[in-house]
Write an enzyme that holds these catalytic residues in place. Structure first.
Site, mmCIF file in Angstrom:
data_model
loop_
_atom_site.group_PDB
_atom_site.id
_atom_site.type_symbol
_atom_site.label_atom_id
_atom_site.label_comp_id
_atom_site.label_asym_id
_atom_site.label_seq_id
_atom_site.Cartn_x
_atom_site.Cartn_y
_atom_site.Cartn_z
ATOM 1 N N ASP A 1 0.862 -1.175 0.000
ATOM 2 C CA ASP A 1 0.000 0.000 0.000
ATOM 3 C C ASP A 1 0.906 1.235 0.000
ATOM 4 O O ASP A 1 1.822 1.341 0.825
ATOM 5 C CB ASP A 1 -0.884 -0.044 1.253
ATOM 6 C CG ASP A 1 -1.709 1.207 1.407
ATOM 7 O OD1 ASP A 1 -2.786 1.277 0.796
ATOM 8 O OD2 ASP A 1 -1.281 2.143 2.110
ATOM 9 N N ASP B 1 1.117 8.310 -8.935
ATOM 10 C CA ASP B 1 0.494 7.923 -10.202
ATOM 11 C C ASP B 1 -0.734 7.089 -9.840
ATOM 12 O O ASP B 1 -0.764 5.876 -10.023
ATOM 13 C CB ASP B 1 1.508 7.104 -11.000
ATOM 14 C CG ASP B 1 0.994 6.732 -12.386
ATOM 15 O OD1 ASP B 1 -0.121 7.152 -12.742
ATOM 16 O OD2 ASP B 1 1.704 5.989 -13.089
ATOM 17 N N SER B 2 -1.738 7.752 -9.322
ATOM 18 C CA SER B 2 -2.874 7.068 -8.706
ATOM 19 C C SER B 2 -4.102 7.067 -9.588
ATOM 20 O O SER B 2 -4.197 7.816 -10.560
ATOM 21 C CB SER B 2 -3.228 7.770 -7.401
ATOM 22 O OG SER B 2 -3.764 9.045 -7.690
ATOM 23 N N THR B 3 -5.067 6.232 -9.204
ATOM 24 C CA THR B 3 -6.399 6.296 -9.796
ATOM 25 C C THR B 3 -7.169 7.445 -9.133
ATOM 26 O O THR B 3 -6.602 8.211 -8.356
ATOM 27 C CB THR B 3 -7.116 4.942 -9.580
ATOM 28 O OG1 THR B 3 -7.007 4.591 -8.199
ATOM 29 C CG2 THR B 3 -6.452 3.843 -10.394
ATOM 30 N N ASP B 4 -8.462 7.555 -9.430
ATOM 31 C CA ASP B 4 -9.282 8.638 -8.873
ATOM 32 C C ASP B 4 -9.314 8.593 -7.336
ATOM 33 O O ASP B 4 -9.124 7.533 -6.735
ATOM 34 C CB ASP B 4 -10.715 8.524 -9.415
ATOM 35 C CG ASP B 4 -10.787 8.814 -10.906
ATOM 36 O OD1 ASP B 4 -9.913 9.531 -11.420
ATOM 37 O OD2 ASP B 4 -11.724 8.326 -11.563
#
Lengths: 295, 295
Positions: free
Chosen positions: A139, A158-161
């Site tokens: 994580d 560099d993540s998702t929403d």
């Protein structure tokens, strides 16, 4: 007479991107999320996580170049980099183009994303076999809590929403840890959603509210990414030391671009400065957010 | 159980924009084209010509501001303007914000577009009742052939895609007439399609090939327009006298922005310069096109 394979992603009330598909190449539930790979006649292969476009072969170069290069060309000699998320490998690929890079930690919560990217997107996942790259299946928020202080020259989120598994990557505690693990002259770069999105447009002002107490310089820039919701995408840079524009040297960047491995298709030294010139309504969105009480 | 009203526009092989609809407000064939007005929960009212999005209430400000203001802020005192196409009125509305404007000719081939815009898009068609505006129901290419030489300070080509009725608005003869009707210090501004479009990406280099023999300065700039194909949109400025960047004064523009009628939401003096910084692949698209033999 006949059927059609089609993918549509709605960013709000049934509005969004649509494409016919030539093939469904892969579909699984990893235990964390649905991972699909589909083939579109226009966008090429597309990686979908929980039904949302993460990347397409057609326009991933824009997202990855614009997440990585503004931060790395601001640093005179970037050596150690942390990438949170980005299991597809595109961010790592762009980082590795810089010859000064010695060490890259990539922290991806879902090892299946890495495996699927290696199978279906070899040109994106190109850097994983590089000896400078260290993969961590963890994580992101937890990894950064246990990382040593002042270690990294650059941290990329560099993540998702900002919902579900990625929610913790948009919080105050996480940003504070990012600041701690960065060298005093380090740079944090993150994707900060679309300023035109009916809901996630609030991410950009929120990011400014949370980062400004931690970093002397916080500035956002835009790029046009067709297959992301609305196509108008924001990124945010934060640094305690370097001003994203005043400390950026276009002549230095130009010389370094010529020494990069591979060829850039979107980022240019001139575009670095230009991307930070925000449309009026985006400037207002950020100012109004800063004027509000803390979330 | 139940149905759904939906609009999708495919720019290539079934790929493009999609939205659910709340209502179909208007549909007719004008004799020239299909004109529809639909209501989308996200994009608001949308004007469709032959099934293609011409404008939406949600993002029309970006297109119209970026077609008009780079050209008009380059001119110290724009007075006489010609708009070819643009029957919805958005371009004229932006032109009229400039207090120096004395005379605007709008040439729209389809009077029904003007009538439908006046009924359904009153905030876009806002300028048609202004006494400075003169409406002409004519073919744009024919109108410009019979217009007096050196008359206009600015010519805007606010056309549909370079096919069908708009094809003549992308040709050498038309551009030559545009140059003729412009004052020696005048500026031509046109929409030049998306550099990411599989077919119309060739419009941008073609426009450069055709305009460079006619104008000393030709330069393109980009804006992010979500509801246009790919969302990455190009515009091109041409002038025999003014360089779009070297002759642009941000301080002068800033002072003039404060004196405009109404408030801009996208264009800023800083963005004027920034928009001309093109991504690497767009620079290459233009250079490769210039290196080819004439079309």
């Amino acid at each position: 007479v006949g059927g059609e394979l089609r993918f549509s992603e709605f960013f709000s009330h049934g509005a969004g991107l649509t494409t016919s598909l030539d093939a469904l190449l892969h579909c699984e539930h990893s235990g964390i999320q649905h991972i699909c790979v589909v083939q579109s006649p226009v966008f090429g292969r597309m990686l979908l996580l929980d039904g949302m476009v993460m990347l397409t072969e057609w326009d991933e170069f824009i997202y990855h170049e614009m997440l990585v290069h503004p931060a790395l060309f601001l640093l005179p000699f970037p050596r150690k980099v942390l990438v949170i998320g980005g299991g597809d490998g595109g961010t790592v690929r762009e980082v590795l183009r810089h010859p000064s890079i010695e060490h890259v930690d990539l922290v991806e919560i879902d090892p299946r994303v890495i495996a699927v990217a290696q199978s279906y997107f070899p040109t994106v996942a190109a850097g994983f076999s590089d000896p400078r790259v260290h993969l961590h299946h963890a994580d992101g928020a937890e990894f950064v809590r246990s990382a040593p202080s002042g270690f990294y020259d650059a941290v990329f989120v560099d993540s998702t929403d900002p919902t579900g598994i990625a929610e913790s990557l948009f919080g105050e505690a996480f940003y504070s840890e990012c600041q701690r693990v960065l060298h005093a002259t380090g740079v944090l770069a993150l994707q900060s959603e679309s300023p035109l999105h009916p809901v996630y447009c609030q991410t950009l002002p929120r990011v400014h509210r949370l980062l400004r107490p931690l970093f002397r310089h916080v500035a956002s820039y835009l790029a046009s990414i067709p297959t992301y919701p609305t196509g108008m995408w924001s990124f945010t840079l934060a640094s305690r030391h370097y001003h994203p524009l005043e400390d950026f040297s276009p002549t230095d960047a130009q010389q370094r671009i010529e020494r990069l491995s591979g060829k850039l298709r979107y980022y240019t030294a001139e575009l670095h400065r230009a991307a930070f010139a925000l449309p009026g309504f985006v400037q207002e969105l950020i100012s109004e957010g800063l004027a509000q009480p803390a979330p």
